[in-house]
Design an enzyme around this catalytic site. Structure first.
Site, PDB file in Angstrom:
ATOM      1  N   HIS A  85       4.086   3.182  23.569  1.00  0.00           N
ATOM      2  CA  HIS A  85       2.857   3.923  24.123  1.00  0.00           C
ATOM      3  C   HIS A  85       1.901   2.084  24.405  1.00  0.00           C
ATOM      4  CE1 HIS A  85       0.923   2.756  20.223  1.00  0.00           C
ATOM      5  NE2 HIS A  85       2.248   2.123  19.414  1.00  0.00           N
ATOM      6  N   GLU A 188       7.696   7.489  15.438  1.00  0.00           N
ATOM      7  CA  GLU A 188       7.432   5.929  14.927  1.00  0.00           C
ATOM      8  C   GLU A 188       8.096   6.370  13.826  1.00  0.00           C
ATOM      9  OE1 GLU A 188       8.472   3.005  14.937  1.00  0.00           O
ATOM     10  OE2 GLU A 188       6.558   1.839  15.717  1.00  0.00           O
TER      11      GLU A 188
END
Length: 300
Positions: A85, A188
């Site tokens: 990202h 994550e």
């Protein structure tokens, strides 16, 4: 027992470890031509498999297709585009206060009076870099880079938006709708940092109505706990389950995964690739071989 034995396939792309050393903060940035080496392959020995003057990416695509056609039963190859990202609010706060202060104090909060980082969003710079990658994809498409057949994304807001900004232009060019699959397994590493607490299913569905929520996707975030860390072994096991799922259920050869820094590290560990760090908003190709574990092996 695992269904597959995974391994990365070297020698098709630049040495990522050495390339990372030359990048700011030793975090690998998107490489020229995505790091593909200009070389000939086994498939060039097959009559009609190689066209004279063929560019590197079409040649490489033929090689991957040749590998899949000529592999024994239970063996397949996929090219994974690992997309981290773009720069996000929590990255800015961490840089401002320092990693130690972030980990011990600020990461447990939700805001500082100016910025909010629960399910951290992209910054303006992060959005701008993602748009730049979107423009690059249009250019890469002209060079014959295979467009991902399937897009997967972490459910965290910064990944959802990065996926849209990076892939919408090139998908539109091909008349394809943007239909990423949102997968919890792509998240994550789970910590008590509020930036990694995802938004609700209803918020995702309303904000990104074109996205496909993975089966079993719950309304609220039941994985994030304010008093629990996921160990590295647990995280790597989760990324193994991700790859098991994709290789078992997705027939696509070219696949994109929009995810996070530690998540990419965990994928590298699963496939036995050398470790390197990836910069925010960078995309890295990784050729992965999966060998199905035989029933006999499972029984031993």
């Amino acid at each position: 027992m695992p269904r597959y034995r995974f391994s990365y396939v070297p020698d098709y792309f630049v040495d990522t470890v050495e390339a990372a050393k030359a990048c700011p903060d030793s975090k690998l940035t998107t490489q020229l031509n995505l790091g593909l080496l200009d070389k000939t392959y086994n498939s060039n020995d097959v009559p009609g498999a190689h066209l004279a003057g063929e560019a590197p990416w079409p040649r490489f695509r033929r090689q991957v297709e040749w590998l899949n056609r000529n592999s024994p039963d239970g063996v397949c190859y996929k090219l994974l585009f690992l997309l981290r990202h773009g720069l996000s609010v929590h990255n800015i706060i961490m840089a401002k206060v320092g990693r130690e202060a972030w980990n011990s104090y600020w990461s447990h909060l939700e805001a500082d009076g100016e910025m909010t980082w629960v399910d951290a969003k992209l910054t303006e710079d992060g959005s701008s870099l993602a748009r730049h990658l979107g423009n690059l994809w249009v250019e890469w498409d002209v060079l014959g880079v295979p467009l991902p057949e399937t897009l997967y994304t972490s459910p965290l807001a910064r990944c959802l938006e990065t996926t849209k900004l990076v892939y919408e232009p090139v998908m539109a060019k091909h008349g394809r709708s943007l239909r990423p699959v949102v997968k919890e397994l792509l998240r994550e590493r789970l910590t008590n940092h509020t930036c990694d607490k995802r938004s609700s299913r209803s918020w995702i569905a309303k904000t990104y109505p074109e996205y496909v929520l993975d089966r079993g996707f719950e309304m609220m975030d039941t994985l994030w706990k304010k008093d629990r860390y996921e160990t590295n072994d647990e995280h790597v096991a989760r990324k193994r389950r991700l790859l098991e799922d994709i290789f078992a259920n997705d027939k696509s050869t070219f696949v994109s995964l929009t995810t996070h820094s530690y998540a990419i590290s965990a994928v590298l560990e699963v496939v036995g690739a050398p470790h390197f760090r990836v910069s925010e908003g960078a995309i890295i190709p990784l050729l992965v071989k999966a060998e199905e574990v035989s029933r006999e092996s499972k029984g031993n």
